[in-house]
Write an enzyme that holds these catalytic residues in place. Sequence first.
Site, short mmCIF file in Angstrom:
data_model
loop_
_atom_site.label_atom_id
_atom_site.label_comp_id
_atom_site.label_asym_id
_atom_site.label_seq_id
_atom_site.Cartn_x
_atom_site.Cartn_y
_atom_site.Cartn_z
N GLU A 233 -4.81 2.55 -4.07
CA GLU A 233 -3.31 2.62 -4.23
C GLU A 233 -2.85 1.34 -3.40
O GLU A 233 -1.59 1.15 -3.07
CB GLU A 233 -2.89 3.56 -3.53
CG GLU A 233 -3.05 3.77 -1.86
CD GLU A 233 -4.58 4.14 -1.42
OE1 GLU A 233 -4.79 4.47 -0.17
OE2 GLU A 233 -5.45 3.95 -2.33
N ASP B 113 0.68 -1.08 0.11
CA ASP B 113 0.06 0.04 0.13
C ASP B 113 0.98 1.32 -0.18
O ASP B 113 2.06 1.27 0.68
CB ASP B 113 -0.92 -0.06 1.17
CG ASP B 113 -1.73 1.26 1.09
OD1 ASP B 113 -2.95 0.84 0.63
OD2 ASP B 113 -1.63 2.25 1.52
N ASN C 119 -2.16 13.06 -3.46
CA ASN C 119 -3.13 13.47 -4.28
C ASN C 119 -3.49 15.02 -3.81
O ASN C 119 -3.83 15.83 -4.77
CB ASN C 119 -4.22 12.53 -4.10
CG ASN C 119 -4.41 11.62 -4.92
OD1 ASN C 119 -3.69 11.46 -6.18
ND2 ASN C 119 -5.09 10.47 -4.81
N ASP D 160 -1.86 9.51 -10.02
CA ASP D 160 -1.70 8.38 -11.15
C ASP D 160 -0.49 8.11 -11.46
O ASP D 160 0.00 6.83 -11.63
CB ASP D 160 -2.76 8.88 -12.24
CG ASP D 160 -4.26 8.68 -11.99
OD1 ASP D 160 -4.65 8.28 -10.93
OD2 ASP D 160 -4.87 9.40 -12.81
#
Length: 338
Positions: free
Chosen positions: A256, A213, A221, A230
Amino acid sequence: MLDDDFKKSTANLKKAVPLMMQNHVAATPANYALWYTYVDNAIPEMNQELESIIGNYGLCPPAAGKWLYDNYVASRSETDMKELKANVEVLVNQVASSMTDTLSDTSHFSKVIDQGFENLEKFEDQAMSIEDVTKVVRQLISESKEIRSSTNFLNSQLETASSEIQRLKTKLAEAQQDALFDGLTSLYNRRSFDNDISALCEAEQPMCLILADVDHFKSLNDNYGHLFGDAVLKGIAKRFQISGRDGIHAYRFGGEEFALIVPNKQLRIARQFADSLRRSIEKLSVKDRRSGESVGSITASFGVAELQPGEKPESLIERVDKLLYEAKQLGRNRVMPI
């Protein structure tokens, strides 16, 4: 000749079906075609790939089987995506043509109205006869009917297009669901993972599961934007693809989070592999397009566990997920168990 072909087909099927059962392969037309092609040795390159996969996993996982079928057996014309593309192109062309025709008719009608009013103005200036006035009015009525018909046809086309678009959206969603790979990262998708882990657990094939993770992904973000996020996921996925060896498959598990299935390896080896991935991600640098600067300090946490005899996929995933949570709680950027 036909009798020989029949005997050959029967012999191939007698070989293919036991192999499918041995490899826990579902009895679908695509799988029959794949294994028939294999026992027929019609595509040696495919046989080599399949044998390599079986050598690593002890069987052929569903995702690998579908990939082999798509790349070696299936005709390119069979792909749903091409059919969808063709349908969309036809739909767009039809609507565009109708709109062009309607706009052309509307432009023509506008000119007719302008000309009609000019003629009616002459009625006062030049004392036109009532017949001439009637002729102008009749022409306006006739043209108005034509433009109404053209507009109604366009409305009908748009209604049809709306229904067709909805149908295509549903079909596209189904096609994407059937796809093997995640659109963003190009890794195997969650559906592929679920099928593979179920098949391997059912067959009790020796393996380890790794869950990874991305640390502080929400902050990345928030601070740099979703396009940057991304790019981070793509960069990490590329690290997984490059590092993959001995039949290790990487999957986009969700958001993620990533999963890796490590076949025929004990926990110690799988943990070392996960730690090498962790160190590789530490070196990752992603460019922020807004500022032009490269952003580092990207890390990920890992959980690793080995499949136990008789264990179900849900139990294995839960054990690994708990270890991943522990890695997060202990400060992130680490592999658990220690």
